[in-house]
Design a protein around this motif. Structure first.
Motif, mmCIF file in Angstrom:
data_model
loop_
_atom_site.group_PDB
_atom_site.id
_atom_site.type_symbol
_atom_site.label_atom_id
_atom_site.label_comp_id
_atom_site.label_asym_id
_atom_site.label_seq_id
_atom_site.Cartn_x
_atom_site.Cartn_y
_atom_site.Cartn_z
ATOM 1 N N UNK B 41 0.846 -1.199 0.000
ATOM 2 C CA UNK B 41 0.000 0.000 0.000
ATOM 3 C C UNK B 41 0.882 1.249 0.000
ATOM 4 N N UNK B 42 1.916 1.210 0.836
ATOM 5 C CA UNK B 42 2.858 2.331 0.856
ATOM 6 C C UNK B 42 3.458 2.557 -0.531
ATOM 7 N N UNK B 43 3.813 1.488 -1.199
ATOM 8 C CA UNK B 43 4.414 1.612 -2.537
ATOM 9 C C UNK B 43 3.479 2.327 -3.500
ATOM 10 N N UNK B 44 2.220 1.898 -3.516
ATOM 11 C CA UNK B 44 1.259 2.526 -4.428
ATOM 12 C C UNK B 44 1.161 4.017 -4.147
ATOM 13 N N UNK B 45 1.021 4.354 -2.877
ATOM 14 C CA UNK B 45 0.814 5.751 -2.502
ATOM 15 C C UNK B 45 2.056 6.587 -2.817
ATOM 16 N N UNK B 46 3.220 6.053 -2.473
ATOM 17 C CA UNK B 46 4.443 6.832 -2.685
ATOM 18 C C UNK B 46 4.869 6.856 -4.147
ATOM 19 N N UNK B 217 -10.728 14.273 16.106
ATOM 20 C CA UNK B 217 -9.479 15.031 16.157
ATOM 21 C C UNK B 217 -8.938 15.225 14.742
ATOM 22 N N UNK B 218 -8.184 16.310 14.560
ATOM 23 C CA UNK B 218 -7.578 16.517 13.243
ATOM 24 C C UNK B 218 -6.178 15.913 13.233
ATOM 25 N N UNK B 219 -5.751 15.555 12.029
ATOM 26 C CA UNK B 219 -4.414 15.007 11.825
ATOM 27 C C UNK B 219 -3.713 15.860 10.783
ATOM 28 N N UNK B 220 -2.569 16.416 11.152
ATOM 29 C CA UNK B 220 -1.767 17.180 10.194
ATOM 30 C C UNK B 220 -1.132 16.201 9.218
ATOM 31 N N UNK B 221 -1.429 16.371 7.921
ATOM 32 C CA UNK B 221 -0.966 15.382 6.943
ATOM 33 C C UNK B 221 0.006 15.967 5.917
ATOM 34 N N UNK B 258 4.175 9.146 6.424
ATOM 35 C CA UNK B 258 3.240 8.032 6.353
ATOM 36 C C UNK B 258 1.919 8.331 7.059
ATOM 37 N N UNK B 259 1.800 9.510 7.662
ATOM 38 C CA UNK B 259 0.479 9.911 8.139
ATOM 39 C C UNK B 259 -0.553 9.910 7.009
ATOM 40 N N UNK B 260 -0.088 10.104 5.766
ATOM 41 C CA UNK B 260 -1.048 10.042 4.652
ATOM 42 C C UNK B 260 -1.675 8.646 4.574
ATOM 43 N N UNK B 261 -0.925 7.633 4.975
ATOM 44 C CA UNK B 261 -1.468 6.269 4.970
ATOM 45 C C UNK B 261 -2.409 6.085 6.170
#
Lengths: 471, 471
Positions: B41-46, B217-221, B258-261
């Protein structure tokens, strides 16, 4: 540039900087910066390596920091690394409760997790890999891509199997995979089994790939280790076999670092700069428009743009150099960066309906009809690949000398590698190494049938072994 | 599984392990292991992130270790990090002469090299990025992908420009790029300019992307910083302008981790497991053969293999699940891993010349004629992407509440984000934060024209600002 053969060290340092591969000016010894161009070469090479591994390995990522207690578990392994690991001892302003090691390699990070992943024979085999940075506090002379304090691009694979035989089979598969990899890079290699005193700490045995650098020294570019049950006992990694009995797993691991890039540069490069096989060249084709006056400039540039689009659509990595520079300066620039093929387009070419092709491997320029350009380029790629391979192989073979006395070995090592017979006995081995200040690479893995008298004890069915001065 | 809305923390931990994204059992706090599935999954996203950056950035790689003297140069920057950097103090058995910092981010590693790379205005702009591991000695509660001691997947871009205006333009371009990235992941976001007391250490100002997690809660991405000339002065980075005068460069930097994940998982997931947009799903399609008896098994399996090949040839990431399991167990398995589309093939489908399609976004099953399957799948991908986007956007918007009193804010924060007017004055800002134990995300970057009375001082042309409890 310096001559590659005459003064390899100088040539190597020069090309790393001038072709913008590594910047060596980072203010810590043994750490270097990948320039964008260097990194694009790394990407090509490692993408290919990934594609080979992805056939039957899974990519993962384990932490870079290893806690002291895990690192300290395997006695032989520690011994092999304790003088060269970096220790993290402080976090913020405070001492850490548990010191952490920067991984020199990841056995001790990965195998505690293997213990959790493996329960039954159905969980086996496991084949994973990761591409990571690893660290060695090198006290020897450091050198970009070759001897580093941060190895930035370590591909390490780790596998777990039910039996010794399965692990043996995996070693063979890894050897095949590395053969395929280095063959694609057109890097010649010897495959040997390292003497016992030179194997990986904690392994049953180590198989190594070595290539030959222009100064006659060998460079280890890949290693494959059969770990047997050693780490399984240390980390207590067992599985339930089909009969319900607990068994220790068998393991292998194998690695390739950015030394593969050092070899790629050094083996093929010449006094004009890099020479790269089309498969891994960041730019496979450069298009240079030849414009003498403003008169037909637009027409030539249009043709160049059209060609670029055509090649891009075919997935060819092409760059169009339309900078305001003399053609000669452009030729030099791209030859230096190893672009395999240059297409020149001038007004005369347009009139004749042709393109001019210039190959980086030194063959004479040729012309090709415009409508045959795609096939022409693909054919040229094949020919260039073959000629690079042949040149590398020829040079490699010519610098391996069969020797039957230590005097002959001494002479042979000035040019490259000595091929001898060695009985495999450590006493004879140490005598060879001590007398000549060289390394036994090991017994050849590919010439197991070839036998002769041991160079030291004359025992008659000794096996082929290679000797070298190493990086 | 636990309910995502009712107990987000439990749901999150559970899905990371059960969908095999991160293994949290590594024996050091704040360090985690990427499972093979998680890594794919990380590979696809990155890979997607890379493709966006590659348009006009170059990928590079700088060392992970920063020498003390470089790290200590920028006073504000040090202050921001000194309580959370790891220090390497030992190499082998010996103390290091110069302690080394594990990069918390790479300004102090990269900018001394920028000084060497930049001579003249012709060297500008520079736009580089790297994807690396960075380290923080977090003392707060750590959490996989969100608050880490090793951030394994930090994409950091660094740019250098001739003028403030060029840097401003780059900030805008980076905002567009991040918008495109998060839109493709179907992750809704707010874009705000962080209050001065919350900007990046050493920056002129910081623009941040925040999303909203299921617990409100919000997450800074993502963050984007205009560094102005601050680091240029610290590291003395100047260029010669066209008039021959020495000028300091202007810089920006911007990062995504990786917060985007973490966001991808948390925003879209449901009580059945992951829900993934087709663009980044490691497996986009799973084919499940439905075999009730042995009778027509071979025929069904043949059809499944043929379909797999057809999809593979189209570049679709497809898996054929022919394990000896009940179909229901397979459905569960792949739904849990977020596969967007399932194709079922049974004897009845064969007779009718159709395939049965089941979508992960919960729409009813449908049938499609065999010869229209490719178009059908592509259409389904579009529809699924749209429905995931719409659901995420709707939920996001519904949890943003316009507030004109602090009492209303308090209520709004239970569900998500409060939208208020704030004059931008730090005194008013601190009063808001202190009274309610929340964070001002900052002034909205996208609603600059919208004005109203400041929630504290009632000054009339205050701008839209967002308040939240943050991760």
């Amino acid at each position: 540039m310096s001559g590659k053969e005459e003064n390899f060290s100088e040539w190597y340092n020069e090309i790393l900087q001038s072709a913008e591969i590594m910047d060596v000016r980072y203010p810590v010894k043994g750490l270097y910066v990948w320039y964008p161009f260097g990194f694009s070469l790394r990407r090509q090479v490692y993408d290919f390596l990934r594609s080979l591994l992805d056939r039957d390995h899974k990519e993962t990522l384990f932490p870079m920091l290893v806690p002291e207690q895990e690192f300290m578990k395997e006695a032989e392994h520690i011994k092999g690394f304790e003088n060269e690991v970096y220790w993290v001892t402080k976090g913020g302003m405070n001492e850490l409760d548990v010191p952490l090691v920067l991984r020199p390699t990841s056995e001790t990070a990965i195998y505690p997790i293997f213990k959790l992943w493996i329960r039954s024979h159905a969980d086996l085999p496991i084949r994973i890999y990761q591409i990571v940075n690893t660290f060695r506090h090198e006290t020897k002379h450091t050198r970009p891509l070759i001897r580093l304090r941060e190895i930035t691009s370590f591909k390490e694979a780790h596998t777990a199997h039910a039996t010794w035989e399965d692990a043996e089979k995996q070693v063979k598969d890894a050897v095949s995979l590395y053969k395929e990899f280095f063959t694609m890079l057109a890097i010649p290699f010897l495959i040997t089994r390292r003497p016992d005193w030179d194997k990986f700490p904690g392994a049953e045995y180590t198989i190594a790939f070595d290539t030959l650098m222009p100064d006659g020294r060998t460079l280890q570019i890949g290693t494959i280790h059969n770990l047997g049950e050693n780490f399984a006992h240390t980390f207590d990694i067992r599985y339930e076999d089909p009969e319900g009995k607990q068994q220790f797993i068998n393991q292998t691991c194998y690695g390739i670092s950015e030394r593969c890039i050092a070899a790629l540069i050094s083996v093929h490069g010449d006094d004009k700069g890099l020479v790269l096989p089309p498969a891994v060249a960041p730019h496979q084709v450069v298009i240079v428009p030849i414009v003498f006056s403003d008169k037909r400039k637009e027409e030539v540039l249009d043709a160049a743009c059209t060609l670029r689009r055509l090649l891009e659509d075919e997935g060819i990595r092409v760059v169009l150099d339309d900078r305001d520079e003399r053609p000669g300066a452009k030729y030099y620039h791209w030859e230096h960066r190893g672009v395999p093929l240059r297409v020149e387009i001038g007004p005369k070419d347009l009139d004749e309906g042709v393109y001019t092709l210039a190959r980086r491997d030194g063959r004479p320029k040729s012309k090709i009809e415009s409508d045959k350009i795609l096939d022409g380029i693909k054919e040229a790629f094949e020919e260039i690949t073959e000629s690079i391979q042949q040149a590398a192989e020829k040079s490699f073979r010519s610098r391996i000398t069969g020797c039957s006395t230590l005097e002959e070995v001494e002479t042979a090592l000035k040019r490259g590698v000595a091929r001898i017979y060695w009985c495999g006995n450590p006493e004879c081995g140490h005598e060879i190494e001590d007398q000549l200040d060289l390394s036994i690479l090991g017994l050849s893995e590919e010439e197991k049938e070839d036998r002769g008298p041991c160079i030291i004890c004359s025992k008659s069915d000794a096996r082929v072994s290679y000797l070298a001065r190493t990086f």
